[in-house]
Design an enzyme around this catalytic site. Structure first.
Site, PDB file in Angstrom:
ATOM      1  CG  HIS A  67      -3.383  -2.957   4.096  1.00  0.00           C
ATOM      2  ND1 HIS A  67      -2.456  -2.334   4.900  1.00  0.00           N
ATOM      3  CD2 HIS A  67      -3.920  -1.985   3.338  1.00  0.00           C
ATOM      4  CE1 HIS A  67      -2.435  -1.047   4.654  1.00  0.00           C
ATOM      5  NE2 HIS A  67      -3.325  -0.805   3.705  1.00  0.00           N
TER       6      HIS A  67
ATOM      7  CB  CYS B 251      -0.990  -0.059   1.161  1.00  0.00           C
ATOM      8  SG  CYS B 251      -2.440   0.942   0.848  1.00  0.00           S
TER       9      CYS B 251
ATOM     10  CD  GLU C 119      -0.654  -5.071   6.446  1.00  0.00           C
ATOM     11  OE1 GLU C 119      -0.430  -5.696   5.388  1.00  0.00           O
ATOM     12  OE2 GLU C 119      -1.077  -3.896   6.465  1.00  0.00           O
TER      13      GLU C 119
HETATM   14  N1  GLN Z   1      -3.818   6.339   0.884  1.00  0.00           N
HETATM   15  C1  GLN Z   1      -2.546   6.115   1.496  1.00  0.00           C
HETATM   16  C2  GLN Z   1      -1.443   6.890   0.802  1.00  0.00           C
HETATM   17  O1  GLN Z   1      -1.656   7.435  -0.227  1.00  0.00           O
HETATM   18  C3  GLN Z   1      -2.196   4.651   1.486  1.00  0.00           C
HETATM   19  C4  GLN Z   1      -3.191   3.901   2.317  1.00  0.00           C
HETATM   20  C5  GLN Z   1      -2.644   2.677   2.939  1.00  0.00           C
HETATM   21  O2  GLN Z   1      -1.445   2.442   3.046  1.00  0.00           O
HETATM   22  N2  GLN Z   1      -3.571   1.887   3.402  1.00  0.00           N
HETATM   23  O3  GLN Z   1      -0.355   6.920   1.279  1.00  0.00           O
END
Ligand code: GLN
Length: 206
Positions: free
Chosen positions: A171, A78, A173
């Site tokens: 994610h 992410c 995890e």
């Molecule tokens: N929206 C977040 C970003 O742009 C990422 C979200 C996340 O890691 N769950 O950094």
């Protein structure tokens, strides 16, 4: 085996928990010296603008790039995927430009547009993986050296690998399924990942 988890912001504790549940030592990384002797590094999800600033503040960018250059396995989930990208669609945060992908942040909208999706992931066997997307980024350009491991039904890639680097929009995890962590551990030089091995599911941590 000892895998580091960047622990300056985001859900590093959950990654450490999954690693330990599959029998791998996990080290929280806050300073460059914590990277010494590690077999791999996970850059967790969180908020990439914050991650970007803290990685600069603690001088973590060059040592992480050096780890990749030395062939160590590095995986961004992410916000961590945003940090690994070569380019993103906005000027801030500043990515590390380690992986030949282009990434769009918040590609699915706001927090309320977070979703869960079952995905088939290349290399993980025939059982679908339940992926959790939270204000997730998506990959909008894939370089020639990058292999797409999983994509959404519309074809947009959400899991990719380039040599010793991996990135996922979602994610892993937060899911009671440690297959991607085990795959990453094998990339980092641990036991070979066997897609047919019985699953060792991890309990949800929250
Ligand atoms: N929206 C977040 C970003 O742009 C990422 C979200 C996340 O890691 N769950 O950094």
């Amino acid at each position: 085996m000892n895998i580091g988890v960047l622990a300056v912001q985001g859900d590093f504790a959950e990654h450490c928990h999954v690693l330990r549940s599959v029998g791998v030592a996990a080290t929280e990384v806050r300073l460059p010296k914590h990277l010494e002797g590690l077999d791999g590094l996970i850059i967790p999800g969180g908020e990439s603008t914050t991650l970007s600033r803290l990685m600069s503040l603690y001088d973590l960018r060059d040592p992480v790039a050096d780890m990749v250059a030395r062939g160590k396995a590095v995986w961004g989930t992410c916000a961590g995927m945003i940090m690994l990208a070569n380019e993103i669609t906005e000027e801030d945060p500043v990515p590390m430009r380690l992986m030949d992908v282009g990434v769009q942040r918040n590609a699915f909208g706001r927090q309320v547009d977070s979703f869960e999706q079952d995905l088939l992931i290349r290399g993980l066997g025939n059982r679908e993986y339940h992926a959790i997307f939270i204000r997730a980024p998506v990959i909008i350009r894939v370089g020639a050296e990058v292999e797409v491991l999983a994509a959404l039904a519309d074809g947009r890639p959400v899991a990719v690998q380039q040599g010793n680097m991996m990135a996922t929009s979602f994610h892993p995890e937060l899911t009671a399924d440690a297959r991607i962590h085990r795959y990453f551990v094998s990339l980092a030089g641990g036991p070979a990942y066997d897609p047919d091995a019985p699953l060792i599911d991890t309990p949800r941590v929250r």
